[in-house]
Scaffold this motif. Structure first.
Motif, PDB file in Angstrom:
ATOM      1  N   GLY A 277       0.784  -1.229   0.000  1.00 12.63           N
ATOM      2  CA  GLY A 277       0.000   0.000   0.000  1.00 12.63           C
ATOM      3  C   GLY A 277       0.816   1.279   0.000  1.00 12.63           C
ATOM      4  N   ALA A 278       2.073   1.215  -0.449  1.00 16.63           N
ATOM      5  CA  ALA A 278       2.889   2.425  -0.469  1.00 16.63           C
ATOM      6  C   ALA A 278       2.479   3.322  -1.627  1.00 16.63           C
ATOM      7  CB  ALA A 278       4.363   2.049  -0.600  1.00 16.63           C
ATOM      8  N   THR A 279       2.427   4.630  -1.366  1.00 11.18           N
ATOM      9  CA  THR A 279       2.146   5.563  -2.449  1.00 11.18           C
ATOM     10  C   THR A 279       3.411   5.744  -3.277  1.00 11.18           C
ATOM     11  OG1 THR A 279       2.852   7.469  -1.194  1.00 11.18           O
ATOM     12  CG2 THR A 279       0.543   6.811  -0.976  1.00 11.18           C
ATOM     13  N   ARG A 280       3.278   6.453  -4.395  1.00 11.21           N
ATOM     14  CA  ARG A 280       4.470   6.619  -5.228  1.00 11.21           C
ATOM     15  C   ARG A 280       5.536   7.452  -4.537  1.00 11.21           C
ATOM     16  NH1 ARG A 280       2.575   7.500 -11.368  1.00 11.21           N
ATOM     17  NH2 ARG A 280       4.784   7.623 -11.878  1.00 11.21           N
ATOM     18  N   LEU A 281       5.111   8.445  -3.810  1.00  5.59           N
ATOM     19  CA  LEU A 281       6.107   9.244  -3.093  1.00  5.59           C
ATOM     20  C   LEU A 281       6.812   8.401  -2.039  1.00  5.59           C
ATOM     21  CD1 LEU A 281       4.560  12.789  -2.609  1.00  5.59           C
ATOM     22  CD2 LEU A 281       6.577  12.134  -3.923  1.00  5.59           C
ATOM     23  N   GLN A 282       6.052   7.533  -1.389  1.00  7.66           N
ATOM     24  CA  GLN A 282       6.661   6.650  -0.385  1.00  7.66           C
ATOM     25  C   GLN A 282       7.654   5.700  -1.037  1.00  7.66           C
ATOM     26  OE1 GLN A 282       3.010   5.207   1.315  1.00  7.66           O
ATOM     27  NE2 GLN A 282       3.470   6.169   3.299  1.00  7.66           N
ATOM     28  N   ARG A 283       7.290   5.223  -2.238  1.00  9.66           N
ATOM     29  CA  ARG A 283       8.220   4.329  -2.931  1.00  9.66           C
ATOM     30  C   ARG A 283       9.510   5.067  -3.278  1.00  9.66           C
ATOM     31  NH1 ARG A 283       4.781   2.205  -7.677  1.00  9.66           N
ATOM     32  NH2 ARG A 283       2.944   3.029  -6.640  1.00  9.66           N
ATOM     33  N   ILE A 284       9.350   6.307  -3.722  1.00  8.56           N
ATOM     34  CA  ILE A 284      10.555   7.090  -4.044  1.00  8.56           C
ATOM     35  C   ILE A 284      11.414   7.267  -2.794  1.00  8.56           C
ATOM     36  CG2 ILE A 284      11.364   9.381  -4.721  1.00  8.56           C
ATOM     37  CD1 ILE A 284       8.960   9.571  -6.562  1.00  8.56           C
ATOM     38  N   TRP A 285      10.738   7.592  -1.694  1.00 10.45           N
ATOM     39  CA  TRP A 285      11.465   7.888  -0.464  1.00 10.45           C
ATOM     40  C   TRP A 285      12.130   6.650   0.119  1.00 10.45           C
ATOM     41  CZ3 TRP A 285      13.140  12.182   1.632  1.00 10.45           C
ATOM     42  CH2 TRP A 285      13.564  12.162   2.962  1.00 10.45           C
ATOM     43  N   HIS A 286      11.419   5.506   0.090  1.00 11.81           N
ATOM     44  CA  HIS A 286      11.931   4.318   0.778  1.00 11.81           C
ATOM     45  C   HIS A 286      12.714   3.355  -0.116  1.00 11.81           C
ATOM     46  CE1 HIS A 286      10.042   5.247   4.579  1.00 11.81           C
ATOM     47  NE2 HIS A 286       8.935   5.545   3.924  1.00 11.81           N
TER      48      HIS A 286
ATOM     49  N   PRO B  24      17.242   5.463  -0.914  1.00 14.23           N
ATOM     50  CA  PRO B  24      18.278   4.634  -0.277  1.00 14.23           C
ATOM     51  C   PRO B  24      19.187   3.961  -1.309  1.00 14.23           C
ATOM     52  CG  PRO B  24      16.156   4.198   0.712  1.00 14.23           C
ATOM     53  CD  PRO B  24      15.899   5.085  -0.454  1.00 14.23           C
ATOM     54  N   HIS B  25      18.590   3.630  -2.454  1.00 16.92           N
ATOM     55  CA  HIS B  25      19.387   2.989  -3.493  1.00 16.92           C
ATOM     56  C   HIS B  25      20.451   3.945  -4.038  1.00 16.92           C
ATOM     57  CE1 HIS B  25      19.993  -0.140  -6.495  1.00 16.92           C
ATOM     58  NE2 HIS B  25      20.191   0.834  -7.356  1.00 16.92           N
ATOM     59  N   LEU B  26      20.137   5.234  -4.054  1.00 21.05           N
ATOM     60  CA  LEU B  26      21.078   6.221  -4.603  1.00 21.05           C
ATOM     61  C   LEU B  26      22.124   6.661  -3.591  1.00 21.05           C
ATOM     62  CD1 LEU B  26      18.741   8.601  -6.626  1.00 21.05           C
ATOM     63  CD2 LEU B  26      20.132   6.721  -7.455  1.00 21.05           C
ATOM     64  N   LEU B  27      21.911   6.304  -2.329  1.00 16.87           N
ATOM     65  CA  LEU B  27      22.733   6.865  -1.267  1.00 16.87           C
ATOM     66  C   LEU B  27      24.250   6.724  -1.478  1.00 16.87           C
ATOM     67  CD1 LEU B  27      21.995   8.507   1.187  1.00 16.87           C
ATOM     68  CD2 LEU B  27      22.332   6.463   2.581  1.00 16.87           C
ATOM     69  N   PRO B  28      24.753   5.521  -1.799  1.00  9.88           N
ATOM     70  CA  PRO B  28      26.212   5.414  -1.959  1.00  9.88           C
ATOM     71  C   PRO B  28      26.745   6.336  -3.052  1.00  9.88           C
ATOM     72  CG  PRO B  28      25.168   3.245  -1.974  1.00  9.88           C
ATOM     73  CD  PRO B  28      24.074   4.239  -2.003  1.00  9.88           C
ATOM     74  N   THR B  29      26.018   6.408  -4.174  1.00  6.51           N
ATOM     75  CA  THR B  29      26.441   7.306  -5.249  1.00  6.51           C
ATOM     76  C   THR B  29      26.424   8.752  -4.769  1.00  6.51           C
ATOM     77  OG1 THR B  29      25.229   5.795  -6.669  1.00  6.51           O
ATOM     78  CG2 THR B  29      26.091   7.780  -7.682  1.00  6.51           C
ATOM     79  N   MET B  30      25.364   9.104  -4.038  1.00  7.32           N
ATOM     80  CA  MET B  30      25.261  10.467  -3.540  1.00  7.32           C
ATOM     81  C   MET B  30      26.450  10.820  -2.663  1.00  7.32           C
ATOM     82  SD  MET B  30      21.169  10.373  -2.744  1.00  7.32           S
ATOM     83  CE  MET B  30      21.195  11.430  -1.355  1.00  7.32           C
ATOM     84  N   ILE B  31      26.784   9.917  -1.768  1.00  9.24           N
ATOM     85  CA  ILE B  31      27.888  10.219  -0.840  1.00  9.24           C
ATOM     86  C   ILE B  31      29.203  10.364  -1.587  1.00  9.24           C
ATOM     87  CG2 ILE B  31      29.224   9.328   1.098  1.00  9.24           C
ATOM     88  CD1 ILE B  31      26.626   8.060   2.096  1.00  9.24           C
ATOM     89  N   THR B  32      29.454   9.431  -2.518  1.00  7.15           N
ATOM     90  CA  THR B  32      30.701   9.512  -3.271  1.00  7.15           C
ATOM     91  C   THR B  32      30.811  10.864  -3.979  1.00  7.15           C
ATOM     92  OG1 THR B  32      30.464   7.163  -3.678  1.00  7.15           O
ATOM     93  CG2 THR B  32      32.139   8.312  -4.932  1.00  7.15           C
ATOM     94  N   LEU B  33      29.735  11.270  -4.643  1.00  4.80           N
ATOM     95  CA  LEU B  33      29.791  12.524  -5.391  1.00  4.80           C
ATOM     96  C   LEU B  33      29.911  13.726  -4.449  1.00  4.80           C
ATOM     97  CD1 LEU B  33      27.258  11.952  -8.302  1.00  4.80           C
ATOM     98  CD2 LEU B  33      29.730  11.675  -8.268  1.00  4.80           C
ATOM     99  N   LEU B  34      29.281  13.621  -3.294  1.00  7.41           N
ATOM    100  CA  LEU B  34      29.361  14.729  -2.342  1.00  7.41           C
ATOM    101  C   LEU B  34      30.784  14.887  -1.804  1.00  7.41           C
ATOM    102  CD1 LEU B  34      27.525  16.853  -1.143  1.00  7.41           C
ATOM    103  CD2 LEU B  34      27.146  15.372   0.808  1.00  7.41           C
ATOM    104  N   ILE B  35      31.414  13.764  -1.500  1.00 10.15           N
ATOM    105  CA  ILE B  35      32.806  13.838  -1.035  1.00 10.15           C
ATOM    106  C   ILE B  35      33.664  14.517  -2.091  1.00 10.15           C
ATOM    107  CG2 ILE B  35      34.829  12.549  -0.249  1.00 10.15           C
ATOM    108  CD1 ILE B  35      33.001  10.247   0.444  1.00 10.15           C
ATOM    109  N   LEU B  36      33.482  14.051  -3.335  1.00 15.46           N
ATOM    110  CA  LEU B  36      34.296  14.610  -4.409  1.00 15.46           C
ATOM    111  C   LEU B  36      34.076  16.114  -4.540  1.00 15.46           C
ATOM    112  CD1 LEU B  36      34.196  11.983  -7.267  1.00 15.46           C
ATOM    113  CD2 LEU B  36      36.197  12.866  -6.095  1.00 15.46           C
ATOM    114  N   SER B  37      32.814  16.551  -4.417  1.00 15.12           N
ATOM    115  CA  SER B  37      32.590  17.984  -4.602  1.00 15.12           C
ATOM    116  C   SER B  37      33.126  18.780  -3.423  1.00 15.12           C
ATOM    117  CB  SER B  37      31.111  18.288  -4.856  1.00 15.12           C
ATOM    118  OG  SER B  37      30.325  17.795  -3.812  1.00 15.12           O
TER     119      SER B  37
END
Lengths: 334, 298
Positions: A233-242, A246-259
Motif C-alpha cells: 500500500g505504499a504511495t508513489r512518493l513513499q516508494r521514491i522515499w523508501h 536509499p538505493h542512490l545513497l552510496p552514489t550520492m555520498i561519493t559525489l558529495l565527497i568529491l565535490s
C-alpha cells in the motif's frame, strides 16, 4: 612467460601455474618474491611499454609543477631560476593572510562554492527521480537528451549567452521583468546577485549531466521491490522515499565527497568570464585572484603561495570529509 | 498487456508537466540564440523576437564568413581537437590496459601516483612556469601535450577494463602463447568500443571548448583557438554597446556597426557550438555506460 605474482593471485591460471606453486612452496614467500622480481618485471615488459609514456607525462606535467611549487617559499625571479632565488619561508603566505582582501576572497570563494555544491548536489537527484517516474517512451528519452546537451556548450559561449540574456537594458530577463511591470535588475552589475547568477546558470548547464549517473543507478532497481511496496500500500512518493533514495545513497555520498574536495576550487573559467569591475566585490575568488596576481602582475611567488594555500586546504577537507563518510556510512573514495 | 496500460494519475500529470517545463527551460535559450542570429537586432533588443525571427537577414552569417580570424581559430581548434584527442585516447587506453593487469609489478604504486594528482597539484603558476621553461609557450604543443592524459579518465578506463573484459578470455589467449600486445589488439580493443567512444567525446569536447589554456599560453594570433577569438568578439561587441558618450555622426556609424556586431555574437556562438552538436547524437548512447563504470567502484 608468466610472472610469479600471477600464480599467487589468479586462480584461473592454477593448472598452468601449479608447477611453479609446488616448486615455490619449498622456499619462503619473501625469498621467492625477491628472487623473481627482475623476471616478473621482464615478463611484463610489454605492459611497461604501454604505461611508461603516461608515467613520464605525469612526472613531468603533474609532479613537475608540484616540485616547482617551492617558489611559494622563495623570492622567485625568472632570471635566477628556482634554486638561485632566495628562500623566504612563509613570507608570502603571511602577506596574503594579512592583506585586506584575504577575508573577502575567502568569503566569496566559500559562498559561491558551498552554494553551488548544495544546488549542484540536489537538483540532479531530483531530476533523476523525475525522469525515473516517466514512462519509457519518446518523451523520456527526449527529456534526457535535451537536458544533457547544455553541458557541452563551452564556457565562453555560455557566458556570452548569459551576458546577453542578463543585460541591464535589453536582455531577455529584464524585458520580461519590465514587461510584467517590474524594475530592470542588474544581474551582472549588482554584486549581491553574482552568486545567484553563477549558481543557477550552472544548474541550467549541469543538472542534466549530473543526473545521468543517478538515472543509471535507478534503472538497476529490482522491479519486485516496487511490486512488494505496492502490495503493502505504499504511495508513489513513499516508494521514491523508501526505495529509490536509499538505493542512490552510496552514489550520492561519493559525489558529495568529491565535490567537497573542491570546496575552494571554484571553476575559475566561468567566474573569470562573468566578472566585471562592477561585481568584483563578490565575484573575486581565490583562483581568479591567483591568475591576476601571478600572470597579469607577474608576482609569481606570491600567487603560487596563494594557490598552494588553496590546494592544501582543499586536500585537507577532502581527506576529512572522506574519513567522516567512511565512519558513518561505509562509503569512501579509497 | 492489460496491466501495462496503467491509468494516468494526477501524479503522472504533474510529473509530465514538470518535465515539459524543464524541456522548455533548457531549449528556449538555445532556440533564442538561433532566431536572434537571423533577426534584425533592433527587434531583438526591444523584445519583439520571441517565437519567430523578425526582420530576417543573414548579415551576421555573411560577416562571420568574411572574418578570417574566426576561420583561423576554427581551423586551429579543429587541429588541436583532433591531434589532442588522438594522443589522449591512445595514451589513456594503453596505460589503462597496463594498469588493469594484476601482474604489472608496481601497479599499486603507479596507480597511487596517478590518483594523487587528481586531488593535489602544483597550481596555475608553477604549471605556467614549467611551460615557459620547456619553451612551449606560443607553440602548438602547449595546446596538445600538457593535457595528454586525464587521471580521472584513465581510472575510468581502467575500471572499464577490469569490469567489462573477462580475464578468462585473455587468459586463454595467453596460454596459447599470445603476448600482451597481441591480446590487447585482438581481444581487448574490439571489446572497448563504448569506452573509446566516451573517451573520444570527453577529451574531444574538452579540447574544443577549452579557453583558458589558449588565453594564458598563447599570444601568437595565428595559433589562437576559436574559443579565445570568440571571447574577444563577445566582449568587444559589449564594450561598444556600453559606451554612450558620443557625437551624433559617430552614433549613426556606430549604430550600423553595432547592429552587425550584435548579430555576429549570436552567429559566432552557433559556429562554435555546431560541431559539438553534430557529433553528440552519435556518442550519446554510450554515456551511461561510460559514466557508470567510472563512478561506481568496481
Amino acid at each position: 612467460m608468466f610472472c610469479q605474482t600471477e600464480v599467487v593471485q589468479c586462480p584461473s591460471s592454477q593448472q598452468k601455474g601449479g608447477f611453479f606453486m609446488k616448486r615455490g612452496k619449498k622456499r619462503t614467500y619473501a625469498v621467492r618474491r625477491k628472487g623473481g622480481l627482475g623476471r616478473r618485471i621482464l615478463s611484463c615488459w610489454q605492459l611497461y611499454v604501454f604505461l611508461i609514456p603516461t608515467l613520464v607525462y605525469f612526472v613531468i606535467f603533474s609532479y613537475g609543477p608540484m616540485y616547482g611549487v617551492q617558489i611559494a617559499f622563495r623570492d622567485f625571479s625568472v632570471r635566477k631560476g628556482i634554486w638561485g632565488s632566495r628562500w623566504v619561508g612563509l613570507e608570502h603566505f603571511q602577506r596574503f593572510f594579512d592583506s585586506y582582501y584575504f577575508s573577502q576572497l575567502i568569503k566569496n570563494t566559500l559562498h559561491i562554492s558551498i552554494y553551488s555544491i548544495i544546488v549542484g548536489f540536489i537538483l540532479p537527484i531530483l531530476l533523476a527521480l523525475l525522469v525515473n517516474e516517466l514512462r519509457n517512451g519518446k518523451f523520456k528519452s527526449i527529456l534526457q537528451t535535451v537536458t544533457y546537451a547544455p553541458y557541452f556548450i563551452s564556457t565562453v559561449v555560455f557566458c556570452g549567452m548569459l551576458t546577453i540574456f542578463l543585460n541591464n537594458t535589453n536582455g531577455l530577463f529584464n524585458q520580461i521583468i519590465v514587461g510584467l511591470g517590474g524594475k530592470p535588475v542588474g544581474f551582472l552589475t549588482d554584486p549581491s546577485l553574482f552568486s545567484h547568477v553563477f549558481v543557477w546558470s550552472g544548474a541550467w548547464q549541469g543538472t542534466g549531466w549530473g543526473s545521468i549517473i543517478y538515472i543509471a543507478a535507478l534503472a538497476g532497481i529490482d522491479e519486485q521491490l516496487y511490486e512488494a511496496a505496492k502490495i503493502d500500500g505504499a504511495t508513489r512518493l513513499q516508494r521514491i522515499w523508501h526505495i529509490n533514495l536509499p538505493h542512490l545513497l552510496p552514489t550520492m555520498i561519493t559525489l558529495l565527497i568529491l565535490s567537497c574536495g573542491s570546496l575552494l576550487g571554484v571553476g575559475y573559467e566561468k567566474v573569470f568570464l562573468l566578472q566585471n569591475s562592477l561585481n568584483a566585490a563578490t565575484s573575486e575568488v581565490i583562483s581568479t585572484y591567483v591568475y591576476k596576481a601571478g600572470l597579469v602582475q607577474a608576482q609569481y611567488s606570491f600567487a603560487t603561495a596563494v594557490g598552494l594555500f588553496n590546494s592544501v586546504i582543499n586536500f585537507v577537507i577532502l581527506i576529512l570529509v572522506n574519513a567522516v563518510a567512511k565512519r558513518i556510512s561505509d562509503t569512501s573514495l579509497w | 498487456m492489460k496491466k501495462k496500460k496503467m491509468k494516468w494519475t494526477r501524479f503522472d500529470v504533474l510529473i509530465y508537466l514538470i518535465g515539459f517545463l524543464l524541456l522548455l527551460i533548457v531549449l528556449y535559450p538555445l532556440y533564442f540564440v538561433v532566431i536572434a542570429s537571423v533577426s534584425d537586432p533592433n527587434y531583438v533588443n526591444i523584445g519583439q523576437v520571441i517565437f519567430l525571427p523578425k526582420g530576417f537577414n543573414l548579415d551576421g552569417y555573411k560577416r562571420v564568413l568574411n572574418t578570417p580570424e574566426i576561420w583561423t581559430g576554427f581551423r586551429n581548434s579543429v587541429f588541436y581537437t583532433v591531434a589532442g584527442t588522438a594522443l589522449n585516447v591512445v595514451m589513456t587506453i594503453t596505460a589503462a590496459y597496463a594498469l588493469s593487469k594484476k601482474r604489472l609489478v608496481g601497479r599499486n604504486f603507479f596507480q597511487f601516483m596517478i590518483v594523487f594528482t587528481m586531488f593535489f597539484g602544483g597550481g596555475m603558476i608553477p604549471t605556467y612556469l614549467l611551460m615557459k621553461n620547456m619553451q612551449m609557450l606560443d607553440t602548438v604543443w602547449v595546446m596538445i601535450v600538457p593535457g595528454a592524459v586525464s587521471a580521472y579518465n584513465l581510472i575510468v578506463t581502467k575500471t572499464f577494463f577490469v569490469n567489462s573484459i573477462p580475464d578468462e578470455l585473455e587468459e586463454a589467449a595467453r596460454i596459447d602463447g599470445a603476448s600482451y600486445f597481441k591480446t590487447f589488439f585482438s581481444i581487448v580493443l574490439p571489446l572497448s568500443t563504448p569506452i573509446i567512444a566516451v573517451m573520444t567525446l570527453f577529451y574531444g569536447i574538452g579540447h574544443w571548448n577549452s579557453y583558458f589554456d589558449g588565453m594564458i599560453y598563447l599570444s601568437d594570433r595565428n595559433l589562437l583557438p576559436l574559443q579565445v577569438i570568440l571571447k574577444e568578439i563577445l566582449s568587444s561587441a559589449q564594450m561598444a554597446a556600453n559606451s554612450t558618450s558620443m557625437s551624433t555622426s559617430e552614433m549613426t556609424l556606430l549604430a550600423e556597426q553595432q547592429k552587425i556586431a550584435e548579430m555576429v555574437k549570436y552567429v559566432s556562438m552557433i559556429v562554435a557550438t555546431v560541431p559539438v552538436l553534430l557529433i553528440y547524437p552519435f556518442i550519446q548512447k554510450y554515456f551511461k555506460k561510460g559514466i557508470m563504470v567510472g563512478s561506481l567502484k568496481g
